[in-house]
Design a protein around this motif. Structure first.
Motif, PDB file in Angstrom:
ATOM      1  N   GLN A  52      34.548  32.973  38.993  1.00 45.13           N
ATOM      2  CA  GLN A  52      35.723  32.836  38.142  1.00 45.13           C
ATOM      3  C   GLN A  52      36.228  34.230  37.800  1.00 45.13           C
ATOM      4  OE1 GLN A  52      35.993  29.727  35.112  1.00 45.13           O
ATOM      5  NE2 GLN A  52      36.244  31.367  33.614  1.00 45.13           N
ATOM      6  N   ILE A  53      37.516  34.472  38.072  1.00 47.25           N
ATOM      7  CA  ILE A  53      38.152  35.751  37.793  1.00 47.25           C
ATOM      8  C   ILE A  53      39.168  35.517  36.692  1.00 47.25           C
ATOM      9  CG2 ILE A  53      39.536  37.649  38.730  1.00 47.25           C
ATOM     10  CD1 ILE A  53      37.960  35.442  41.244  1.00 47.25           C
ATOM     11  N   SER A  54      39.059  36.271  35.593  1.00 47.56           N
ATOM     12  CA  SER A  54      39.999  36.178  34.478  1.00 47.56           C
ATOM     13  C   SER A  54      40.762  37.488  34.380  1.00 47.56           C
ATOM     14  CB  SER A  54      39.264  35.928  33.159  1.00 47.56           C
ATOM     15  OG  SER A  54      38.485  34.763  33.233  1.00 47.56           O
ATOM     16  N   GLY A  55      42.030  37.395  33.985  1.00 44.47           N
ATOM     17  CA  GLY A  55      42.833  38.601  33.848  1.00 44.47           C
ATOM     18  C   GLY A  55      44.273  38.276  33.508  1.00 44.47           C
ATOM     19  N   VAL A  56      45.153  39.197  33.858  1.00 45.49           N
ATOM     20  CA  VAL A  56      46.579  39.060  33.577  1.00 45.49           C
ATOM     21  C   VAL A  56      47.352  39.295  34.874  1.00 45.49           C
ATOM     22  CG1 VAL A  56      48.521  40.001  32.270  1.00 45.49           C
ATOM     23  CG2 VAL A  56      46.254  39.872  31.213  1.00 45.49           C
ATOM     24  N   GLY A  57      48.296  38.415  35.152  1.00 46.11           N
ATOM     25  CA  GLY A  57      49.132  38.566  36.344  1.00 46.11           C
ATOM     26  C   GLY A  57      48.358  38.478  37.644  1.00 46.11           C
ATOM     27  N   LEU A  58      47.331  37.624  37.683  1.00 43.72           N
ATOM     28  CA  LEU A  58      46.524  37.490  38.893  1.00 43.72           C
ATOM     29  C   LEU A  58      47.329  36.807  39.994  1.00 43.72           C
ATOM     30  CD1 LEU A  58      43.117  36.380  37.345  1.00 43.72           C
ATOM     31  CD2 LEU A  58      43.819  38.677  38.039  1.00 43.72           C
ATOM     32  N   ASP A  67      38.314  35.295  54.140  1.00 44.85           N
ATOM     33  CA  ASP A  67      38.429  36.188  52.992  1.00 44.85           C
ATOM     34  C   ASP A  67      39.774  36.039  52.291  1.00 44.85           C
ATOM     35  OD1 ASP A  67      39.994  37.392  54.955  1.00 44.85           O
ATOM     36  OD2 ASP A  67      39.449  39.423  54.362  1.00 44.85           O
ATOM     37  N   MET A  68      39.868  36.656  51.113  1.00 43.15           N
ATOM     38  CA  MET A  68      41.119  36.659  50.363  1.00 43.15           C
ATOM     39  C   MET A  68      41.219  37.943  49.561  1.00 43.15           C
ATOM     40  SD  MET A  68      40.813  34.274  46.957  1.00 43.15           S
ATOM     41  CE  MET A  68      40.886  32.785  47.903  1.00 43.15           C
ATOM     42  N   LYS A  69      42.471  38.305  49.227  1.00 43.41           N
ATOM     43  CA  LYS A  69      42.709  39.476  48.380  1.00 43.41           C
ATOM     44  C   LYS A  69      43.419  39.022  47.124  1.00 43.41           C
ATOM     45  CE  LYS A  69      44.682  44.025  48.050  1.00 43.41           C
ATOM     46  NZ  LYS A  69      45.432  45.084  48.704  1.00 43.41           N
ATOM     47  N   ILE A  70      42.883  39.441  45.979  1.00 49.11           N
ATOM     48  CA  ILE A  70      43.441  39.107  44.670  1.00 49.11           C
ATOM     49  C   ILE A  70      43.915  40.406  44.024  1.00 49.11           C
ATOM     50  CG2 ILE A  70      42.905  38.188  42.374  1.00 49.11           C
ATOM     51  CD1 ILE A  70      40.717  36.472  43.798  1.00 49.11           C
ATOM     52  N   SER A  71      45.111  40.365  43.439  1.00 43.11           N
ATOM     53  CA  SER A  71      45.626  41.534  42.727  1.00 43.11           C
ATOM     54  C   SER A  71      46.015  41.120  41.313  1.00 43.11           C
ATOM     55  CB  SER A  71      46.822  42.138  43.461  1.00 43.11           C
ATOM     56  OG  SER A  71      47.885  41.210  43.502  1.00 43.11           O
ATOM     57  N   GLY A  72      46.239  42.093  40.456  1.00 38.94           N
ATOM     58  CA  GLY A  72      46.555  41.862  39.054  1.00 38.94           C
ATOM     59  C   GLY A  72      45.545  42.610  38.198  1.00 38.94           C
ATOM     60  N   ARG A  73      45.651  42.477  36.891  1.00 39.55           N
ATOM     61  CA  ARG A  73      44.679  43.131  36.009  1.00 39.55           C
ATOM     62  C   ARG A  73      43.440  42.247  35.886  1.00 39.55           C
ATOM     63  NH1 ARG A  73      46.152  43.786  30.048  1.00 39.55           N
ATOM     64  NH2 ARG A  73      44.632  42.132  29.743  1.00 39.55           N
ATOM     65  N   ILE A  74      42.346  42.701  36.463  1.00 40.12           N
ATOM     66  CA  ILE A  74      41.094  41.952  36.442  1.00 40.12           C
ATOM     67  C   ILE A  74      40.319  42.349  35.198  1.00 40.12           C
ATOM     68  CG2 ILE A  74      38.923  41.514  37.651  1.00 40.12           C
ATOM     69  CD1 ILE A  74      40.516  42.323  40.256  1.00 40.12           C
ATOM     70  N   ASP A  75      40.112  41.388  34.298  1.00 43.13           N
ATOM     71  CA  ASP A  75      39.397  41.642  33.045  1.00 43.13           C
ATOM     72  C   ASP A  75      37.945  41.203  33.096  1.00 43.13           C
ATOM     73  OD1 ASP A  75      41.665  42.712  31.817  1.00 43.13           O
ATOM     74  OD2 ASP A  75      42.300  40.741  31.071  1.00 43.13           O
ATOM     75  N   LYS A  76      37.667  40.115  33.838  1.00 49.05           N
ATOM     76  CA  LYS A  76      36.324  39.542  33.797  1.00 49.05           C
ATOM     77  C   LYS A  76      36.029  38.820  35.107  1.00 49.05           C
ATOM     78  CE  LYS A  76      33.653  36.432  30.828  1.00 49.05           C
ATOM     79  NZ  LYS A  76      33.763  35.545  29.654  1.00 49.05           N
ATOM     80  N   LEU A  77      34.781  38.939  35.551  1.00 49.21           N
ATOM     81  CA  LEU A  77      34.307  38.250  36.739  1.00 49.21           C
ATOM     82  C   LEU A  77      33.026  37.527  36.365  1.00 49.21           C
ATOM     83  CD1 LEU A  77      34.296  37.752  39.842  1.00 49.21           C
ATOM     84  CD2 LEU A  77      32.949  39.842  40.022  1.00 49.21           C
ATOM     85  N   GLU A  78      32.984  36.213  36.602  1.00 50.30           N
ATOM     86  CA  GLU A  78      31.790  35.415  36.307  1.00 50.30           C
ATOM     87  C   GLU A  78      31.335  34.712  37.552  1.00 50.30           C
ATOM     88  OE1 GLU A  78      31.401  33.225  32.342  1.00 50.30           O
ATOM     89  OE2 GLU A  78      33.569  33.315  32.706  1.00 50.30           O
TER      90      GLU A  78
END
Length: 81
Positions: A52-58, A67-78
């Protein structure tokens, strides 16, 4: 068994490979599927558990079967089972 054959664990066990560059880019390999896709939360299914990836503007910039690429402000990874 992977150690005995000197093969990478991601290849033998399907373990995810997560690469984070700063707070704004992330690549995930060996995922199974996208469970939740919102601008503040992305949840991915893995062979064993979830990420689980939490953030802003993901944003998922691209994804393939591997594979995949995620962009945005990453705040937390669980990582959960």
């Amino acid at each position: 068994m992977a150690d005995g054959f000197h093969l990478p664990k991601d290849l033998m066990l399907g373990a995810p490979i997560v690469t984070i560059t700063g707070r704004s880019d992330m690549t995930v390999e060996n995922y199974r599927g996208i469970l939740v896709y919102e601008d503040s939360l992305i949840r991915l299914s893995l062979k064993h558990g979830q990420i689980q990836i939490s953030g802003v503007g993901l944003n998922i910039e691209y994804y393939t079967n591997d594979d995949m690429k995620i962009s945005g402000r990453i705040d937390k990874l669980e990582y959960t089972f």
